[in-house]
Motif scaffolding. Structure first.
Motif, PDB file in Angstrom:
ATOM      1  N   VAL A 709      45.394  44.099  45.069  1.00  0.00           N
ATOM      2  CA  VAL A 709      44.874  42.979  45.855  1.00  0.00           C
ATOM      3  C   VAL A 709      45.322  41.681  45.173  1.00  0.00           C
ATOM      4  O   VAL A 709      45.131  41.528  43.969  1.00  0.00           O
ATOM      5  CB  VAL A 709      43.329  43.029  45.917  1.00  0.00           C
ATOM      6  N   ARG A 711      45.084  37.535  44.898  1.00  0.00           N
ATOM      7  CA  ARG A 711      44.299  36.346  45.249  1.00  0.00           C
ATOM      8  C   ARG A 711      44.940  35.127  44.594  1.00  0.00           C
ATOM      9  O   ARG A 711      45.293  35.176  43.416  1.00  0.00           O
ATOM     10  CB  ARG A 711      42.857  36.480  44.704  1.00  0.00           C
ATOM     11  N   THR A 773      37.613  47.455  46.697  1.00  0.00           N
ATOM     12  CA  THR A 773      37.046  46.925  47.943  1.00  0.00           C
ATOM     13  C   THR A 773      37.060  45.412  47.877  1.00  0.00           C
ATOM     14  O   THR A 773      37.112  44.817  46.785  1.00  0.00           O
ATOM     15  CB  THR A 773      35.593  47.387  48.124  1.00  0.00           C
ATOM     16  N   ASP A 774      37.058  44.787  49.049  1.00  0.00           N
ATOM     17  CA  ASP A 774      36.961  43.327  49.115  1.00  0.00           C
ATOM     18  C   ASP A 774      35.782  42.834  48.323  1.00  0.00           C
ATOM     19  O   ASP A 774      35.849  41.833  47.608  1.00  0.00           O
ATOM     20  CB  ASP A 774      36.785  42.896  50.582  1.00  0.00           C
ATOM     21  N   LYS A 775      34.710  43.557  48.483  1.00  0.00           N
ATOM     22  CA  LYS A 775      33.465  43.142  47.846  1.00  0.00           C
ATOM     23  C   LYS A 775      33.628  43.086  46.326  1.00  0.00           C
ATOM     24  O   LYS A 775      33.282  42.114  45.674  1.00  0.00           O
ATOM     25  CB  LYS A 775      32.352  44.129  48.237  1.00  0.00           C
ATOM     26  N   VAL A 777      36.443  42.895  44.602  1.00  0.00           N
ATOM     27  CA  VAL A 777      37.398  41.876  44.175  1.00  0.00           C
ATOM     28  C   VAL A 777      36.754  40.490  44.245  1.00  0.00           C
ATOM     29  O   VAL A 777      36.896  39.670  43.337  1.00  0.00           O
ATOM     30  CB  VAL A 777      38.669  41.921  45.051  1.00  0.00           C
ATOM     31  N   ASN A 778      36.000  40.242  45.352  1.00  0.00           N
ATOM     32  CA  ASN A 778      35.348  38.943  45.493  1.00  0.00           C
ATOM     33  C   ASN A 778      34.418  38.652  44.332  1.00  0.00           C
ATOM     34  O   ASN A 778      34.377  37.542  43.806  1.00  0.00           O
ATOM     35  CB  ASN A 778      34.564  38.881  46.806  1.00  0.00           C
TER      36      ASN A 778
END
Lengths: 798, 338
Positions: A709, A711, A773-775, A777-778
């Motif tokens: 991922v 960012r 998961t997005d969660k 990584v966020n």
């Protein structure tokens, strides 16, 4: 040394052509450097006699000559030389001859009269610069003789390179001995026979050797009533053919015998010797002599001189004295033939900066056994050619007589060393042809060495003699059978190779500079007064002041290379050198460095790859590449005050808290000192430190099968924050899930407050064990942002 | 209804032939397959057919649909291909514009030759060893059987340092250092810089040599010939002829100078070889027993051979540079040529 074919044939018969002889001598170890035929250019030129002269009907300055060239008919030749006269002998270039000056003789009409050849001056034959008139030839020479024969030029001159171990070959007889070894033909030594008069030499002179260590043998003869004058033509021709100038008959004879036997002789004017006697002694300190070349020379107490009762009259084995030289008024001659200690002659000649035919032979080792033969030969020739009579007897003082060297030769050892299967009889035959005495002794051969082979003292010397006469070409060619040793690991070679290849791949050209340096070059690179690199090793005998030291840094020469290229309008300068420098401290240490320069422009200047100026990050990139290929990841950078560099644009590389190198922009003053109109970037590393820090061991890291991922993150920080501070913090905060952090933008200006800058990073999150998961990584990304804010005051830029 | 289906198929296939753009294709697709499309309408009417008719008509309807679907697909492909071809045509570049060449540096020509020499000897089991440029009289001369008053020293115009050291005149001192540090067998080559007081078109005050040394219990002169022949064939080509001439070096005996057939004229004689057909490339010989004694090897137990060659000289057989000082000017126009 030069020898000629005809002269050699006086001492040995052989059927070899000039080129065959040159080849055989070369393969015996006497390298023939050139073969010249001095008479070849005068082909078609013969001796003619001008029988009659008639005026030219149509020209005042020309005459018609009837010239006899030994043919049935006389030739009519038109001539304009002022010295032409009836009865004279002169060179005639016949029809078809091409003269050395390039003129080809044709039948020609000169003012209506036919000329069947040309009467020549010396200049027209390229024999001298004399163009005043015809060359006068002796009327003793029969007409029709070819001019090369008449002048002794129909010969072949060999220029030989005699190696320092073979003084015995520095003579015609010496070379003839080698031909004997090759052909087996016997030597023809000069037949020496002359009458002595009634006066015993001991009534006239005496010889005392006070330094027998330096003069093992001294012999003399006295010839009285000589007439000093020109040598006969044959003798002059002989000497000139090998490049020795003629002086007078006495000196010419000593030179002739020198060439014949290799024994230097010296002739004294007997009456100029105080008390007519010879003392061989060391010079006393401060004593002087004027040598034959009219130089006044101050002597030291380790130099050997030949003295009379009062003073030195010759520098032993080097050069005679001016005061006792042979002159036109000389009537009595004392002839010296001696053997001197080679080391002593060499030291004296070297100390005085002299090298003569005599010293050249004595310092390599003359033949003590030939002393009398050469002396008698010279006495014979003087009696024959200069008149005079030779006193009875020889004074021969020989305190240093040595027994002949005997060597035991093992034939099986010969074959072992050479890898051959030479029969013993062949070995014996070879040695005998070379002048050795050989007797069977026990299981080997007892070999007695003749006095002229002072270089032969050991069995291995005999093995070489056998090998070279047997022929190196006849020795088989085999491959080594021995074990191959295991080489020791060589980490510095591996590092050098990696660095070199990476620099070449980056477009840097390899330079090699001299190890020399100008001890003043350090000011140009602004080194401080106490910089250890200023301590250079200095040469005693440099080629120039600019090359009088040994370099301690590669920077000045690379800057000079840049200057050289800039001066030749080459502005794409990318050079590196890997080379040693010379540091005085401690044991002789020569650390190796890798140093580079980038200046002017990079790129190709074409549509697809335009020129641009290099900057700090170009040189830094090169350095990063070097460190990368060496596996050096744990390093830090720090700014330095190195005076060669721009104070704000340089960095030292530290590995394990040790400086291993430096790079950056050259200081503007350095650029000025090397006339560089643009910036230059330098790096300079210590190879040993790089080798110590290098890690080549590599270990596999699992490649994640899960998706990564990415960012992006743009932050605004104080300008004082260096770009790698956020990077490190991101890695630290993100932990092992942060795979990489890439700084892709740096921005200052509009929309960023004064004193701040914007840094933009691409962060790659990646797990080896799961799909992120997005969660997740966020959460992690927020944590990173929070820490950046807390620890560096970074604000997110929207 | 069957007639209707046949008509639809024929009409649609004909219409497809005129389709030129993806938009036309899409509107045609809607005309037949759309919610109110012609084929869709027919399919919807299937329910009104009798049970007896239904299978036959249904089969036909399916066949028509399959045929048309395939035809639409094919047209889609054709259109795509045509479109792509047009795009590729538009994208054509001027192939004569200069390429963006990756930067590429070159090793110094002397180093290129040196590396080739090293590689050949490494294959034959030689280890690369180096030594210092600043030497002592002992290693450069004395231990190599060249005492102070030896005339052979004249052949070496030596640079001396003010502290009594000298710059080595050849790489041979490393023979001594290597033998002092190890026991036989020895099989080394020594590349390195050497120095002599000489400066003209064929001499530089600094130059490079490669020294070789092999010591074993049974190393012969014939093996020296073998090694050097193998080297020359690889370095200069397998047609290379060799000539071993007797010569003199203080530290070898028997000694040889080695010539190869001229690389320019193949031995026929030309200006490069002075008409002889041969070019001298190196000096060699069996290690002199005095050298073994200097390093405490027993000359009765071991034999060996050594050789040495000038790298610039060998480089210039190939490059033919009229003034070899050019090697060390580091002019980029020069360096780029090799």
């Amino acid at each position: 040394m030069n020898v000629t074919l005809n002269w050699l044939k006086n001492y040995i018969d052989f059927e070899l052509s000039a080129s065959e002889l040159a080849d055989r001598l070369t393969m015996l170890g006497i390298e023939v450097e050139s073969v010249k035929h001095p008479g070849a250019e005068l082909e078609g030129v013969v001796v003619g006699c001008v029988n009659t002269i008639k005026p030219h009907p149509n020209a005042d300055k020309l005459v018609l000559c009837q010239v006899d060239i030994g043919k049935t008919e006389e030739l009519q030749i038109v001539c304009g030389a002022p010295n032409v006269r009836e009865g004279m002998h002169a060179p005639v270039a016949t029809i078809g001859a091409t003269l050395p000056i390039g003129l080809t003789i044709k039948r020609a009409k000169l003012r209506g009269e036919t000329s069947h050849g040309m009467l020549c001056s010396e200049k027209e034959l390229a024999l001298s610069e004399d163009a005043a008139g015809l060359m006068e030839l002796s009327t003793d020479i029969p007409v029709g003789t070819s001019l090369p024969t008449a002048l002794g030029l129909d010969d072949t001159v060999f220029e030989l390179e005699i190696t320092p171990n073979r003084p015995d070959c520095l003579s015609l007889i010496g070379v003839a001995r080698e031909i004997r070894a090759e052909t087996g033909n016997p030597l023809k030594l000069p037949h020496v026979d002359f009458n002595e008069d009634e006066t015993d030499i001991r009534e006239i002179t005496s010889v005392t050797i006070e330094a027998p260590d330096l003069c093992p043998r001294y012999a003399a003869r006295v010839i009285r009533g000589v007439k000093v004058g020109q040598s006969p033509a044959w003798l002059q021709q002989r000497l000139e053919s090998v490049g020795i100038g003629v002086i007078n008959n006495i000196v010419d004879i000593t030179n002739f015998v020198l060439m014949e036997y290799g024994q230097p002789l010296h002739a004294f004017d007997c009456h100029k010797l105080a008390e007519n006697r010879i003392i061989v002694r060391r010079a006393t300190a401060g004593e002087n002599i004027t040598t034959l070349d009219e130089m006044d020379r101050e002597l030291t107490s380790d130099m050997l001189v030949i003295a009379d009762a009062e003073k030195p009259v010759a520098l032993a084995g080097v050069m005679g004295g001016y005061d006792s030289e042979i002159t036109e008024t000389t009537s009595d001659v004392l002839l010296e033939s001696a053997y001197f200690n080679p080391s002593s002659i060499r030291a004296t000649a070297k100390a005085l900066g002299m090298s003569t035919e005599a010293s050249y032979r004595f310092e390599r080792g003359a033949d003590p056994g030939i002393v009398l033969a050469a002396l008698n030969r010279a006495a014979q020739l003087i009696t024959e050619l200069a008149g005079g009579s030779t006193c009875k007897g020889i004074v021969d003082v020989y305190p240093g007589q040595q027994p002949l060297t005997e060597i035991q030769l093992r034939p099986e050892r010969v074959n072992f060393v050479l890898g051959t299967e030479i029969e013993t009889v062949t070995m014996v035959e070879i040695l005998k042809r070379l002048g050795f005495d050989v007797e069977t002794s026990g299981r080997g051969q007892r070999v007695t060495v003749p006095t002229f082979r002072s270089d032969i003292t050991r069995e291995i010397d005999l093995i070489e003699e056998i090998a070279r006469v047997y022929g190196y070409d006849n020795i088989p060619t085999t491959l080594p059978k021995g074990d191959i040793p295991v080489p020791a690991p060589n980490p510095s070679a591996a590092v050098r190779k990696c660095i070199k290849h990476s620099l070449l791949a980056a477009g840097m050209m390899e330079a090699i500079n001299y190890s020399f340096c100008d001890p003043n070059c350090f000011d140009k690179i602004r080194l401080t007064a106490d910089d250890p690199r200023r301590e250079v090793l200095k040469l005693q005998n440099p080629l120039s002041p600019e090359m009088s030291g040994l370099r301690t840094t590669l920077l000045p020469s690379l800057l000079e290379n840049a200057q050289h290229n800039r001066n030749h309008q080459i502005d794409t300068i990318a050079l590196f050198e890997i080379g040693n420098v010379f540091i005085r401290k401690g044991a002789e240490k020569e650390p190796e460095r890798v140093t580079g320069i980038l200046a002017g422009q990079v790129g190709e200047g074409v549509y697809s790859n335009p020129y641009r100026e290099p900057d700090f990050y170009d040189i830094k990139g090169l350095v990063e590449r070097i460190l990368e290929v060496c596996g050096i990841v744990d390093y830090t950078l720090e700014k330095t005050d190195a005076p060669t560099f721009h104070p704000g644009r340089n960095a030292a590389v530290l590995s394990n808290n040790k400086r291993i190198g430096i790079f950056g922009e050259a200081h503007p003053e350095v650029l000025e000192n090397y006339d560089l109109p643009y910036k230059a970037y330098l790096f300079d590393f210590d190879m040993e430190a790089l080798t110590d820090a290098a890690i080549f061991a590599k270990c596999f890291e699992p490649i994640s099968v899960y998706p990564k991922v990415e960012r992006d993150l743009a932050i605004v920080v104080d300008q004082a924050v260096l770009s790698d501070m956020p990077t490190e913090l991101i890695y630290k905060t993100g932990g092992e899930l942060v795979e990489s952090v890439r700084l892709f933008d740096v921005y200052e200006g509009e929309q960023v407050p004064e004193g701040k800058k914007s840094l933009a990073y691409a962060i790659t999150y990646h797990s080896a064990t799961e799909t992120l998961t997005d969660k997740a990584v966020n959460a992690l990304h927020s944590k990173v942002v929070k820490h950046l804010n807390q620890e560096l005051g970074a604000e997110l830029r929207m | 209804m069957k007639t209707e289906l046949h008509a639809i198929q024929a009409e649609a296939l004909a219409a497809l032939k005129d389709v030129k753009t993806p938009d036309m294709l899409e509107s045609l697709r809607i005309t037949y397959f759309g919610r109110r499309g012609k084929l869709t309408d027919v399919m919807k009417g299937m329910g009104k057919l009798s049970k007896a008719e239904r299978p036959e008509v249904g089969k036909l309807a399916n066949e028509v649909r399959t045929t048309l679907t395939a035809a639409f697909e094919e047209t889609t492909h054709t259109l795509h291909r045509q479109q792509q071809e047009q795009q590729l045509e538009r994208e054509a570049v001027d192939i004569t514009l200069p390429g963006r060449k990756p930067a590429y540096g070159k090793a110094h020509p002397v180093m290129q030759i040196l590396e080739r020499i090293e590689a050949i000897f490494r294959q034959m089991g030689f280890e690369i060893v180096t030594g210092p440029d600043v030497e002592t009289e002992y290693y450069n001369f004395d231990a190599l059987n060249t005492p102070a008053d030896h005339p052979a020293r004249d052949l070496h115009d030596t640079f001396y340092l003010t502290d009594g050291h000298l710059l080595r005149t050849h790489t041979s001192p490393v023979q001594i250092r290597a033998m002092e540090n190890q026991q036989p067998p020895v099989r080394i080559i020594v590349p390195g810089k050497c120095y002599r007081v000489d400066y003209d078109v064929s001499h530089t005050p600094m130059f490079h040599q490669v020294e070789g040394l092999l010591v074993d219990t049974h190393a012969t002169f014939s093996e020296l010939k073998g090694i050097l022949t193998a080297f020359a064939r690889q370095m200069f080509g397998d047609q290379t002829q060799m000539r071993f001439r007797p010569h003199f070096f203080p530290f070898t005996e028997p000694s040889a100078e080695v010539d190869i057939s001229c690389t320019v004229c193949q031995g026929n004689g030309c200006r490069s070889c002075g008409g002889s057909g041969w070019i001298e490339i190196l000096g060699a010989g069996a290690v002199d027993p005095a050298v073994f004694e200097a390093v405490n090897y027993d000359p009765g137990e071991v034999t060996g051979f050594a050789f040495g060659m000038g790298v610039e000289r060998i480089a210039n057989l190939q490059f033919r540079i009229p003034d070899i000082r050019t090697f060390y000017e580091n002019d980029l126009r020069f360096l780029r040529q090799f």
